[in-house]
Motif scaffolding. Structure first.
Motif, PDB file in Angstrom:
ATOM      1  N   GLU A  66       0.789  -1.162   0.023  1.00  0.00           N
ATOM      2  CA  GLU A  66      -0.081   0.262  -0.035  1.00  0.00           C
ATOM      3  C   GLU A  66       0.907   1.288   0.042  1.00  0.00           C
ATOM      4  OE1 GLU A  66      -3.078   0.370   2.965  1.00  0.00           O
ATOM      5  OE2 GLU A  66      -3.755  -1.914   2.121  1.00  0.00           O
ATOM      6  N   PHE A  67       0.484   2.228  -0.851  1.00  0.00           N
ATOM      7  CA  PHE A  67       1.182   3.535  -1.039  1.00  0.00           C
ATOM      8  C   PHE A  67       0.485   4.678  -0.768  1.00  0.00           C
ATOM      9  CE2 PHE A  67       3.407   0.185  -3.435  1.00  0.00           C
ATOM     10  CZ  PHE A  67       4.811   0.521  -2.745  1.00  0.00           C
ATOM     11  N   PHE A  68       0.520   5.645   0.078  1.00  0.00           N
ATOM     12  CA  PHE A  68       0.050   6.953   0.023  1.00  0.00           C
ATOM     13  C   PHE A  68       0.380   7.859  -1.144  1.00  0.00           C
ATOM     14  CE2 PHE A  68       0.415  11.543   1.001  1.00  0.00           C
ATOM     15  CZ  PHE A  68      -0.473  11.536   1.652  1.00  0.00           C
TER      16      PHE A  68
ATOM     17  N   SER B 239       9.273   8.822   1.339  1.00  0.00           N
ATOM     18  CA  SER B 239       8.469   9.594   1.989  1.00  0.00           C
ATOM     19  C   SER B 239       9.060  10.175   3.189  1.00  0.00           C
ATOM     20  CB  SER B 239       7.194   8.966   2.616  1.00  0.00           C
ATOM     21  OG  SER B 239       6.361   9.562   3.610  1.00  0.00           O
ATOM     22  N   GLU B 240       8.774  11.494   3.482  1.00  0.00           N
ATOM     23  CA  GLU B 240       9.258  12.339   4.651  1.00  0.00           C
ATOM     24  C   GLU B 240       8.993  11.504   6.076  1.00  0.00           C
ATOM     25  OE1 GLU B 240       6.569  14.080   3.125  1.00  0.00           O
ATOM     26  OE2 GLU B 240       8.070  14.443   1.645  1.00  0.00           O
TER      27      GLU B 240
ATOM     28  N   ARG C 228       6.154   6.623  -0.981  1.00  0.00           N
ATOM     29  CA  ARG C 228       4.780   7.094  -1.407  1.00  0.00           C
ATOM     30  C   ARG C 228       4.740   7.208  -2.951  1.00  0.00           C
ATOM     31  NH1 ARG C 228       4.462  13.522  -1.483  1.00  0.00           N
ATOM     32  NH2 ARG C 228       6.458  14.112  -2.637  1.00  0.00           N
ATOM     33  N   ALA C 229       3.303   7.304  -3.454  1.00  0.00           N
ATOM     34  CA  ALA C 229       3.204   7.234  -4.780  1.00  0.00           C
ATOM     35  C   ALA C 229       3.377   8.402  -5.430  1.00  0.00           C
ATOM     36  CB  ALA C 229       1.699   6.800  -5.256  1.00  0.00           C
ATOM     37  N   ILE C 230       4.050   8.489  -6.676  1.00  0.00           N
ATOM     38  CA  ILE C 230       4.140   9.786  -7.323  1.00  0.00           C
ATOM     39  C   ILE C 230       3.873   9.536  -8.732  1.00  0.00           C
ATOM     40  CG2 ILE C 230       5.665  10.849  -5.881  1.00  0.00           C
ATOM     41  CD1 ILE C 230       7.912  10.205  -7.906  1.00  0.00           C
ATOM     42  N   ASN C 231       3.640  10.609  -9.682  1.00  0.00           N
ATOM     43  CA  ASN C 231       3.450  10.457 -11.015  1.00  0.00           C
ATOM     44  C   ASN C 231       2.500   9.498 -11.116  1.00  0.00           C
ATOM     45  OD1 ASN C 231       5.580  12.376 -11.686  1.00  0.00           O
ATOM     46  ND2 ASN C 231       6.771  10.682 -11.769  1.00  0.00           N
ATOM     47  N   VAL C 232       1.192   9.539 -10.639  1.00  0.00           N
ATOM     48  CA  VAL C 232      -0.044   8.567 -10.549  1.00  0.00           C
ATOM     49  C   VAL C 232      -0.805   8.801 -12.012  1.00  0.00           C
ATOM     50  CG1 VAL C 232      -2.092   7.613  -9.559  1.00  0.00           C
ATOM     51  CG2 VAL C 232      -0.008   8.445  -8.086  1.00  0.00           C
ATOM     52  N   GLU C 233      -0.966   7.873 -12.733  1.00  0.00           N
ATOM     53  CA  GLU C 233      -1.762   7.916 -14.032  1.00  0.00           C
ATOM     54  C   GLU C 233      -2.883   6.795 -13.957  1.00  0.00           C
ATOM     55  OE1 GLU C 233       0.377   8.414 -17.503  1.00  0.00           O
ATOM     56  OE2 GLU C 233       2.065   8.829 -16.325  1.00  0.00           O
ATOM     57  N   LEU C 234      -3.809   7.033 -14.766  1.00  0.00           N
ATOM     58  CA  LEU C 234      -4.931   6.033 -14.855  1.00  0.00           C
ATOM     59  C   LEU C 234      -4.206   4.941 -15.679  1.00  0.00           C
ATOM     60  CD1 LEU C 234      -8.100   8.083 -15.430  1.00  0.00           C
ATOM     61  CD2 LEU C 234      -7.397   6.818 -13.436  1.00  0.00           C
TER      62      LEU C 234
END
Length: 67
Positions: free
Chosen positions: A25-27, A53-54, A59-65
């Motif tokens: 799981e990723f925030f 993550s801090e 954490r998730a970045i550059n999230v696309e469908l």
């Protein structure tokens, strides 16, 4: 790139969680979405990258469908 499904999204607070098929799981924060909108719907399939993550973990970045 990782793939996953949106597990939870709080539109009012602008964040949520993505679960991969492997159970990780990723925030995810609204500022990391690469969409024309600032939210995700529960159950949507997504692709994303991760970064440290801090608060520890990643954490998730550059999230696309997906698709």
């Amino acid at each position: 790139m990782k793939t996953g499904t949106v597990k939870h999204w709080n539109r009012q607070r602008g964040f949520g969680f993505i679960r991969t098929d492997q159970g990780e799981e990723f925030f995810a924060h609204a500022t990391c979405l690469m969409l024309a909108r600032d939210f995700l719907d529960v159950g949507e399939a997504v692709i994303f990258e991760t970064e440290p993550s801090e608060r520890g973990g990643e954490r998730a970045i550059n999230v696309e469908l997906a698709g």
